[in-house]
Design a protein around this motif. Structure first.
Motif, mmCIF file in Angstrom:
data_model
loop_
_atom_site.group_PDB
_atom_site.id
_atom_site.type_symbol
_atom_site.label_atom_id
_atom_site.label_comp_id
_atom_site.label_asym_id
_atom_site.label_seq_id
_atom_site.Cartn_x
_atom_site.Cartn_y
_atom_site.Cartn_z
ATOM 1 N N GLN A 88 0.896 -0.843 -0.129
ATOM 2 C CA GLN A 88 -0.333 0.097 -0.318
ATOM 3 C C GLN A 88 0.687 1.026 0.192
ATOM 4 O O GLN A 88 0.555 2.206 -1.025
ATOM 5 C CB GLN A 88 -0.413 0.162 0.642
ATOM 6 N N HIS A 89 2.152 1.139 1.006
ATOM 7 C CA HIS A 89 2.695 2.436 1.177
ATOM 8 C C HIS A 89 4.532 2.222 0.394
ATOM 9 O O HIS A 89 4.776 3.128 0.348
ATOM 10 C CB HIS A 89 3.046 2.431 2.607
ATOM 11 N N GLN A 90 4.441 1.288 -0.187
ATOM 12 C CA GLN A 90 5.637 1.439 -1.031
ATOM 13 C C GLN A 90 6.949 1.605 0.324
ATOM 14 O O GLN A 90 7.773 1.468 -0.040
ATOM 15 C CB GLN A 90 6.083 1.661 -2.055
ATOM 16 N N ARG A 91 6.934 0.905 0.962
ATOM 17 C CA ARG A 91 7.424 1.037 2.577
ATOM 18 C C ARG A 91 8.147 0.156 3.239
ATOM 19 O O ARG A 91 7.374 -0.848 2.872
ATOM 20 C CB ARG A 91 6.936 2.398 3.854
ATOM 21 N N SER A 92 9.281 0.455 3.621
ATOM 22 C CA SER A 92 9.475 -1.699 4.148
ATOM 23 C C SER A 92 9.083 -1.591 5.437
ATOM 24 O O SER A 92 8.744 -0.949 6.123
ATOM 25 C CB SER A 92 11.527 -0.465 4.656
ATOM 26 N N LEU A 93 9.289 -3.111 4.938
ATOM 27 C CA LEU A 93 8.504 -4.038 6.316
ATOM 28 C C LEU A 93 8.521 -3.628 7.424
ATOM 29 O O LEU A 93 9.461 -4.962 7.303
ATOM 30 C CB LEU A 93 7.697 -5.065 5.287
ATOM 31 N N ASP A 94 9.061 -3.613 8.453
ATOM 32 C CA ASP A 94 8.995 -3.245 9.974
ATOM 33 C C ASP A 94 8.501 -4.185 11.445
ATOM 34 O O ASP A 94 8.768 -4.604 12.365
ATOM 35 C CB ASP A 94 9.562 -1.967 10.522
ATOM 36 N N PHE A 95 6.706 -4.294 10.827
ATOM 37 C CA PHE A 95 6.129 -5.233 11.773
ATOM 38 C C PHE A 95 5.923 -6.470 11.329
ATOM 39 O O PHE A 95 5.225 -6.283 9.864
ATOM 40 C CB PHE A 95 5.651 -3.987 12.276
ATOM 41 N N PHE A 96 5.052 -6.845 12.211
ATOM 42 C CA PHE A 96 4.401 -8.672 12.243
ATOM 43 C C PHE A 96 3.464 -7.879 13.783
ATOM 44 O O PHE A 96 3.453 -7.804 14.900
ATOM 45 C CB PHE A 96 5.130 -9.193 12.045
ATOM 46 N N ARG A 114 -3.453 0.264 15.262
ATOM 47 C CA ARG A 114 -3.368 0.944 16.738
ATOM 48 C C ARG A 114 -3.710 0.054 17.812
ATOM 49 O O ARG A 114 -3.553 0.598 18.277
ATOM 50 C CB ARG A 114 -3.827 1.728 16.436
ATOM 51 N N LYS A 115 -4.919 -0.116 17.091
ATOM 52 C CA LYS A 115 -6.397 -1.321 17.930
ATOM 53 C C LYS A 115 -5.596 -2.734 18.784
ATOM 54 O O LYS A 115 -6.235 -3.181 18.934
ATOM 55 C CB LYS A 115 -7.184 -1.433 17.728
ATOM 56 N N CYS A 116 -4.606 -3.227 17.905
ATOM 57 C CA CYS A 116 -4.459 -4.318 17.614
ATOM 58 C C CYS A 116 -3.276 -4.167 18.759
ATOM 59 O O CYS A 116 -2.596 -3.559 19.349
ATOM 60 C CB CYS A 116 -3.276 -4.438 16.958
ATOM 61 N N HIS A 117 -3.140 -5.957 19.766
ATOM 62 C CA HIS A 117 -2.499 -5.783 20.815
ATOM 63 C C HIS A 117 -1.246 -5.975 21.069
ATOM 64 O O HIS A 117 -0.445 -5.510 21.935
ATOM 65 C CB HIS A 117 -3.410 -6.821 21.641
ATOM 66 N N SER A 118 -0.796 -6.978 19.912
ATOM 67 C CA SER A 118 0.500 -6.564 19.674
ATOM 68 C C SER A 118 1.040 -6.948 18.629
ATOM 69 O O SER A 118 0.876 -7.249 17.225
ATOM 70 C CB SER A 118 0.518 -9.004 20.272
ATOM 71 N N VAL A 119 1.915 -5.672 18.563
ATOM 72 C CA VAL A 119 2.252 -5.620 17.250
ATOM 73 C C VAL A 119 3.660 -5.030 17.251
ATOM 74 O O VAL A 119 4.278 -4.451 17.935
ATOM 75 C CB VAL A 119 2.385 -3.804 16.136
ATOM 76 N N VAL A 120 4.405 -6.050 17.057
ATOM 77 C CA VAL A 120 6.345 -6.473 17.080
ATOM 78 C C VAL A 120 6.628 -6.189 15.767
ATOM 79 O O VAL A 120 6.307 -6.294 14.896
ATOM 80 C CB VAL A 120 6.239 -7.629 17.691
ATOM 81 N N GLU A 121 8.052 -5.825 16.155
ATOM 82 C CA GLU A 121 9.224 -5.562 15.227
ATOM 83 C C GLU A 121 9.634 -6.686 15.034
ATOM 84 O O GLU A 121 9.982 -8.101 15.697
ATOM 85 C CB GLU A 121 10.106 -5.093 15.623
ATOM 86 N N ILE A 122 9.977 -7.245 13.741
ATOM 87 C CA ILE A 122 10.462 -8.401 12.662
ATOM 88 C C ILE A 122 11.745 -8.821 13.195
ATOM 89 O O ILE A 122 12.158 -9.843 13.134
ATOM 90 C CB ILE A 122 10.225 -7.997 11.153
ATOM 91 N N GLU A 123 12.605 -7.453 13.618
ATOM 92 C CA GLU A 123 13.332 -7.480 14.033
ATOM 93 C C GLU A 123 14.026 -8.504 15.045
ATOM 94 O O GLU A 123 15.242 -9.801 14.923
ATOM 95 C CB GLU A 123 14.848 -6.319 13.790
ATOM 96 N N LYS A 124 12.511 -8.484 16.576
ATOM 97 C CA LYS A 124 12.743 -9.212 17.542
ATOM 98 C C LYS A 124 12.816 -10.428 17.438
ATOM 99 O O LYS A 124 13.113 -11.579 18.414
ATOM 100 C CB LYS A 124 11.902 -8.155 18.287
ATOM 101 N N ILE A 125 11.672 -10.819 16.519
ATOM 102 C CA ILE A 125 10.166 -11.846 16.435
ATOM 103 C C ILE A 125 11.454 -13.578 14.954
ATOM 104 O O ILE A 125 11.647 -14.004 15.502
ATOM 105 C CB ILE A 125 9.545 -11.780 16.119
ATOM 106 N N ALA A 126 12.276 -12.393 13.972
ATOM 107 C CA ALA A 126 12.951 -13.016 12.507
ATOM 108 C C ALA A 126 13.829 -13.714 13.252
ATOM 109 O O ALA A 126 13.710 -15.670 12.972
ATOM 110 C CB ALA A 126 12.828 -12.278 12.540
ATOM 111 N N GLY A 127 14.393 -14.190 14.577
ATOM 112 C CA GLY A 127 15.612 -15.142 15.053
ATOM 113 C C GLY A 127 14.629 -15.961 15.312
ATOM 114 O O GLY A 127 15.248 -17.397 15.933
ATOM 115 N N LYS A 128 13.839 -15.772 16.061
ATOM 116 C CA LYS A 128 12.927 -17.300 16.595
ATOM 117 C C LYS A 128 11.703 -17.804 15.908
ATOM 118 O O LYS A 128 11.455 -18.347 16.459
ATOM 119 C CB LYS A 128 11.656 -16.505 17.512
#
Length: 575
Positions: A88-96, A114-128
């Motif tokens: 949609q925005h042609q910006r980097s995908l940083d969150f999941f 913004r109303k979702c309870h769990s929006v995390v950075e991909i960098e933090k969960i990618a290794g998991k």
């Protein structure tokens, strides 16, 4: 400078050219600016102004920025091919977003999640990530293998198509040559026989000519003698000559008359039989060849039964004629190979022949009440006898003459009858525990090795037919509103019950070996061998009773049993 040079891994490397990276956020605003920084988290080249947003927004402060002049930019770059950009925005995908299971850029995270309870950075969960990347790779390899197989199949189909087209041409020419050789052989044979006949005829004519010449000489001699005596003889001589000549003349005239009576006009000709003679129309209208195109991707794909379409051709009222005692009731009908129809009238004890227009052309009086009829060959039919232990064979000539051929005595009362092969019938019984049996053309009776239900039915309850290609017996049950399809090989059956089946009567084998059944709802039902009702056709008669199909499966005829309104109708079949 091309746009593709601004994205990592998308530009083509050209020897001798220094690659210039453009700021991707500026490009989205249709502005070309040289990049100063590369964000490995955003996976974007950015100018100084655009990269300063990392110092403004706390959510971006952990992103790693490096100068585009540093050597490690190339190692950080990965050929993502825009997979890491927001659609949609042609910006980097940083969150999941773990709530909605969606990847999102910073703009999506702020405004859409913004109303979702769990929006995390991909960098933090990618290794998991627990699922190994090899699984995805294997699936992609399988998909690639299937696609390559499809491509090979398409190439092979093209090659086979060329091959088959050439084979069609070769096969037709070969068939033409074979047919021409047949006609050459026919010509040689016919001419040889004609010459033999000519020789024999000439010898007979020569003998007759010799005899006639002797007669002619005798007549000439007698005539000369009598004329001389009449001219110069005495009365006594004339009287003697007359008396003697008259006796000789009687014998001579009698001999000449006998020769004249045995004299036949000479006539020799050759005519093609109607089965090979073609009208003056294109050969494509009559040659029984079909051009078919088939695509076979899987060998185990089942053929699909097609619903038939019926087009009314003609309909007639079955009323009493001058020699009928009762209103006709046709309990059996069948097509002859040339398109004529044979019917049996149970009430008036008749066998009748109709032409292709359903015009009655012959009637034959029977000594019994017939129940059903089946065509055995081009000029022979077999008829079951009501309350009699016999099957009668009739000869039906091409000139519509009907004569009795022979009678086959049996030990069981049979109702419906159809062909099993070129030596046996499949016959439906009545007042018997066995609904169907096998009867040979010579009267030998056998049972099917099938566990039929132990049910004794009268003649007007059950009807049966036989599907040669699959060795299946079809039985209709009027009381139970059911059609049974028995597989003789496996001793299994399919029970067909449907709201459209009501008091089923006659049955026949239709197009593609589907089953045609007369239903009490004034319809003809088409049923597949697996028990699916493929089509239902409303007909213009009450209580449809008997149905038959032509040998080429192109026509259908149906009769009914409605008192006071009995009819017979013919349809053209198409699919």
């Amino acid at each position: 400078m091309a746009d593709s040079g601004s994205k990592i891994g998308e530009g083509d490397e050209v020897p001798g050219r220094v690659e210039e990276n453009l700021c991707q956020p500026c490009l989205s605003k249709d502005k070309e600016t040289l990049a100063d920084k590369f964000c490995s988290t955003c996976n974007e080249f950015q100018c100084n102004d655009c990269s300063n947003v990392h110092n403004v927004l706390a959510i971006l402060k952990n992103h790693k920025l490096v100068s585009v002049k540093e050597d490690d930019v190339a190692s950080i770059s990965v050929k993502m091919k825009a997979l890491d950009l927001c659609d949609q925005h042609q910006r980097s995908l940083d969150f999941f977003c773990e709530d909605e299971k969606k990847l999102c850029c910073s703009t999506c995270a702020i405004f859409n999640h913004r109303k979702c309870h769990s929006v995390v950075e991909i960098e933090k969960i990618a290794g998991k990530i627990t699922s190994p990347s090899s699984i995805l790779g294997e699936k992609l390899k399988e998909a690639k293998k299937a696609a390559e197989s499809l491509a090979r199949h398409i190439r092979s189909s093209k090659d086979q198509l060329d091959k088959y087209i050439k084979e069609i041409h070769v096969n037709i020419r070969r068939m033409r040559d074979e047919v021409m050789r047949m006609f050459d052989d026919l010509e040689d044979s016919v001419v040889k026989r004609a010459k033999t006949l000519q020789k024999e005829t000439l010898e007979n004519l020569k003998k007759k000519q010799t005899i006639n010449e002797n007669h002619l000489a005798d007549v000439t001699s007698c005539l000369e003698t009598i004329e001389s005596i009449y001219k110069n003889g005495t009365p006594v001589q004339k009287y003697i000559a007359e008396q003697k000549m008259e006796s000789n003349l009687n014998v001579l005239c009698r001999n000449i008359k006998d020769e004249c009576q045995t004299l036949e006009p000479v006539n020799i000709s050759f005519h093609f039989d109607e089965t090979i003679k073609m009208p003056p129309l294109p050969i494509t209208e009559y040659v029984p060849g079909q051009l078919q195109l088939k695509f076979d991707w899987q060998e185990d794909v089942n053929s699909v039964d097609k619903a038939m379409i019926l087009k009314p051709v003609s309909i007639i009222d079955l009323k009493k004629t001058g020699d009928d005692i009762k209103e006709p009731l046709y309990t059996g009908i069948d097509f002859l190979p040339d398109g004529r129809l044979v019917a049996v009238d149970n009430k008036n004890k008749k066998c009748l022949v109709y032409n292709e227009k359903l015009e009655r052309v012959e009637s034959y009086q029977l000594s019994y009440s017939p129940l059903s009829v089946v065509v055995v060959s081009e000029e022979e039919v077999a008829i079951t006898c009501g309350y009699g232990y016999k099957i009668e064979f009739l000869h039906v000539s091409k000139c519509n003459e009907i004569t009795s051929s022979r009678t086959c005595n049996v030990n069981t009362k049979y109702y419906s009858i159809c062909l099993k092969d070129d030596r046996q019938f499949v016959v439906g019984t009545f007042d018997e525990q066995r609904p169907v049996r096998i009867v040979s053309f010579t009267g030998d009776e056998l049972d099917f090795s099938v566990n039929f239900p132990n049910k004794r039915c009268p003649a007007d309850i059950n009807a049966s037919t036989y599907i040669k290609s699959s060795n299946k017996v079809v039985i209709t049950d009027r009381d139970e509103h059911t059609v049974y399809i028995y597989d003789i090989k496996t001793d299994t059956r399919v029970v067909v019950k449907d709201d459209q089946i009501e008091g089923p009567y006659g049955a026949a084998v239709g197009p593609s070996d589907t089953i045609l059944v007369c239903s009490g709802k004034n319809t003809i039902l088409q049923i597949s061998q697996t028990g699916q009702v493929l089509s239902s056709y409303k007909i213009d008669m009450e209580n449809s009773f008997r149905v038959c199909v032509s040998h080429d499966k192109s026509f259908l005829v149906v009769t009914n049993y409605c008192v006071g309104n009995r009819k017979m109708q013919k349809f053209k079949i198409s699919t």
